[in-house]
Scaffold this motif. Structure first.
Motif, PDB file in Angstrom:
ATOM      1  N   PHE A  28      -6.074   7.112   0.342  1.00  0.00           N
ATOM      2  CA  PHE A  28      -7.356   6.663  -0.210  1.00  0.00           C
ATOM      3  C   PHE A  28      -7.916   7.717  -1.153  1.00  0.00           C
ATOM      4  CE2 PHE A  28     -11.974   6.121  -0.069  1.00  0.00           C
ATOM      5  CZ  PHE A  28     -12.104   4.756  -0.335  1.00  0.00           C
ATOM      6  N   GLU A  29      -7.906   8.965  -0.730  1.00  0.00           N
ATOM      7  CA  GLU A  29      -8.433  10.047  -1.563  1.00  0.00           C
ATOM      8  C   GLU A  29      -7.613  10.218  -2.837  1.00  0.00           C
ATOM      9  OE1 GLU A  29      -8.557  13.356   1.137  1.00  0.00           O
ATOM     10  OE2 GLU A  29     -10.394  12.642   2.100  1.00  0.00           O
ATOM     11  N   ALA A  30      -6.291  10.083  -2.735  1.00  0.00           N
ATOM     12  CA  ALA A  30      -5.433  10.217  -3.924  1.00  0.00           C
ATOM     13  C   ALA A  30      -5.708   9.092  -4.914  1.00  0.00           C
ATOM     14  CB  ALA A  30      -3.963  10.217  -3.506  1.00  0.00           C
ATOM     15  N   LEU A  31      -5.843   7.872  -4.412  1.00  0.00           N
ATOM     16  CA  LEU A  31      -6.098   6.732  -5.295  1.00  0.00           C
ATOM     17  C   LEU A  31      -7.477   6.816  -5.945  1.00  0.00           C
ATOM     18  CD1 LEU A  31      -4.539   3.791  -3.263  1.00  0.00           C
ATOM     19  CD2 LEU A  31      -3.779   4.649  -5.472  1.00  0.00           C
ATOM     20  N   THR A  77       2.298   9.481   2.827  1.00  0.00           N
ATOM     21  CA  THR A  77       1.970   8.106   2.478  1.00  0.00           C
ATOM     22  C   THR A  77       1.550   7.284   3.683  1.00  0.00           C
ATOM     23  OG1 THR A  77       4.271   7.407   2.637  1.00  0.00           O
ATOM     24  CG2 THR A  77       3.475   8.080   0.463  1.00  0.00           C
ATOM     25  N   SER A  78       1.748   7.790   4.898  1.00  0.00           N
ATOM     26  CA  SER A  78       1.355   7.019   6.074  1.00  0.00           C
ATOM     27  C   SER A  78      -0.083   7.318   6.496  1.00  0.00           C
ATOM     28  CB  SER A  78       2.321   7.288   7.232  1.00  0.00           C
ATOM     29  OG  SER A  78       2.226   8.634   7.632  1.00  0.00           O
ATOM     30  N   ASP A  79      -0.693   8.356   5.952  1.00  0.00           N
ATOM     31  CA  ASP A  79      -2.065   8.700   6.304  1.00  0.00           C
ATOM     32  C   ASP A  79      -3.024   7.977   5.362  1.00  0.00           C
ATOM     33  OD1 ASP A  79      -4.416   9.895   7.219  1.00  0.00           O
ATOM     34  OD2 ASP A  79      -4.135  11.654   5.954  1.00  0.00           O
ATOM     35  N   PRO A  80      -3.780   6.980   5.854  1.00  0.00           N
ATOM     36  CA  PRO A  80      -4.646   6.205   4.964  1.00  0.00           C
ATOM     37  C   PRO A  80      -5.727   7.035   4.287  1.00  0.00           C
ATOM     38  CG  PRO A  80      -5.071   5.635   7.257  1.00  0.00           C
ATOM     39  CD  PRO A  80      -3.877   6.537   7.243  1.00  0.00           C
ATOM     40  N   LEU A  87       1.010   9.488  -5.231  1.00  0.00           N
ATOM     41  CA  LEU A  87       1.231  10.845  -4.741  1.00  0.00           C
ATOM     42  C   LEU A  87       2.380  11.519  -5.476  1.00  0.00           C
ATOM     43  CD1 LEU A  87       0.695  10.256  -0.933  1.00  0.00           C
ATOM     44  CD2 LEU A  87      -0.866  11.363  -2.530  1.00  0.00           C
ATOM     45  N   ALA A  88       3.416  10.760  -5.807  1.00  0.00           N
ATOM     46  CA  ALA A  88       4.539  11.347  -6.549  1.00  0.00           C
ATOM     47  C   ALA A  88       4.101  11.774  -7.941  1.00  0.00           C
ATOM     48  CB  ALA A  88       5.688  10.346  -6.642  1.00  0.00           C
ATOM     49  N   SER A  89       3.333  10.928  -8.621  1.00  0.00           N
ATOM     50  CA  SER A  89       2.903  11.280  -9.976  1.00  0.00           C
ATOM     51  C   SER A  89       1.922  12.439  -9.962  1.00  0.00           C
ATOM     52  CB  SER A  89       2.294  10.069 -10.682  1.00  0.00           C
ATOM     53  OG  SER A  89       1.086   9.700 -10.079  1.00  0.00           O
ATOM     54  N   GLU A 134       0.833  -1.203   0.000  1.00  0.00           N
ATOM     55  CA  GLU A 134       0.000   0.000   0.000  1.00  0.00           C
ATOM     56  C   GLU A 134       0.867   1.254   0.000  1.00  0.00           C
ATOM     57  OE1 GLU A 134      -2.493  -0.381   3.409  1.00  0.00           O
ATOM     58  OE2 GLU A 134      -3.664  -1.991   2.515  1.00  0.00           O
ATOM     59  N   ARG A 135       1.940   1.239   0.778  1.00  0.00           N
ATOM     60  CA  ARG A 135       2.821   2.415   0.825  1.00  0.00           C
ATOM     61  C   ARG A 135       3.493   2.645  -0.525  1.00  0.00           C
ATOM     62  NH1 ARG A 135       3.356   0.280   5.874  1.00  0.00           N
ATOM     63  NH2 ARG A 135       5.231  -0.899   5.394  1.00  0.00           N
ATOM     64  N   ARG A 136       3.901   1.552  -1.219  1.00  0.00           N
ATOM     65  CA  ARG A 136       4.532   1.703  -2.532  1.00  0.00           C
ATOM     66  C   ARG A 136       3.538   2.266  -3.546  1.00  0.00           C
ATOM     67  NH1 ARG A 136       6.783  -3.205  -1.137  1.00  0.00           N
ATOM     68  NH2 ARG A 136       5.289  -4.349  -2.400  1.00  0.00           N
ATOM     69  N   VAL A 137       2.321   1.724  -3.560  1.00  0.00           N
ATOM     70  CA  VAL A 137       1.297   2.214  -4.490  1.00  0.00           C
ATOM     71  C   VAL A 137       0.986   3.670  -4.187  1.00  0.00           C
ATOM     72  CG1 VAL A 137      -1.135   2.011  -5.149  1.00  0.00           C
ATOM     73  CG2 VAL A 137       0.269  -0.043  -4.925  1.00  0.00           C
ATOM     74  N   ALA A 138       0.803   3.969  -2.910  1.00  0.00           N
ATOM     75  CA  ALA A 138       0.473   5.336  -2.512  1.00  0.00           C
ATOM     76  C   ALA A 138       1.597   6.292  -2.859  1.00  0.00           C
ATOM     77  CB  ALA A 138       0.192   5.387  -1.020  1.00  0.00           C
ATOM     78  N   ALA A 139       2.831   5.887  -2.614  1.00  0.00           N
ATOM     79  CA  ALA A 139       3.970   6.759  -2.916  1.00  0.00           C
ATOM     80  C   ALA A 139       4.011   7.072  -4.408  1.00  0.00           C
ATOM     81  CB  ALA A 139       5.270   6.094  -2.474  1.00  0.00           C
ATOM     82  N   GLY A 140       3.761   6.063  -5.236  1.00  0.00           N
ATOM     83  CA  GLY A 140       3.756   6.282  -6.678  1.00  0.00           C
ATOM     84  C   GLY A 140       2.650   7.222  -7.112  1.00  0.00           C
TER      85      GLY A 140
END
Length: 117
Positions: free
Chosen positions: A50-53, A43-46, A29-31, A21-27
């Motif tokens: 969730f909102e970004a995804l 990336t630690s705040d679910p 948020l970075a993009s 989840e952290r890897r997906v989220a980091a990608g």
């Protein structure tokens, strides 16, 4: 199987899922921010993840009162995804823990092959 073995396996699975989840989220948020190194705090705040995804994948989140379901269904309901007339809907129970919602979303994205919009 001893209870400790199941507990150990469950803990490893949870750690692995959390790392994914952290890897997906980091990608994501970075993009979204054109930043190759997103803040670890973001990336630690679910909720933020969730909102970004959901934004990246064009998902409309519907919080559903599952009290109308039979008890055995209510206990096992985590989330549901459907597409209706071009609308991507991700239904989660009202009051669900943000980490559970994020886990369900990550499973959806991994196994349903939902593409970003």
């Amino acid at each position: 199987m001893p209870k400790t073995a199941a507990t150990t396996t469950d803990a490893r699975r949870a750690e692995s899922q959390g790392a994914q989840e952290r890897r997906v989220a980091a990608g994501v948020l970075a993009s979204d921010n054109d930043n190759p190194n997103p803040s670890p705090d973001a990336t630690s705040d679910p909720v933020t993840v969730f909102e970004a995804l959901t934004a990246k994948y064009g998902l409309r989140v519907v919080k559903w009162d599952i009290s109308v379901l039979e008890p055995e269904l209510r206990e096992s309901y985590v989330a549901h995804y459907l597409e209706q007339k071009g609308d991507r809907i991700f239904a989660i129970p009202v009051g669900q823990d943000p980490r559970s919602s994020l886990s369900a979303l990550n499973l959806l994205l991994a196994h349903q092959e939902v593409a970003p919009v």
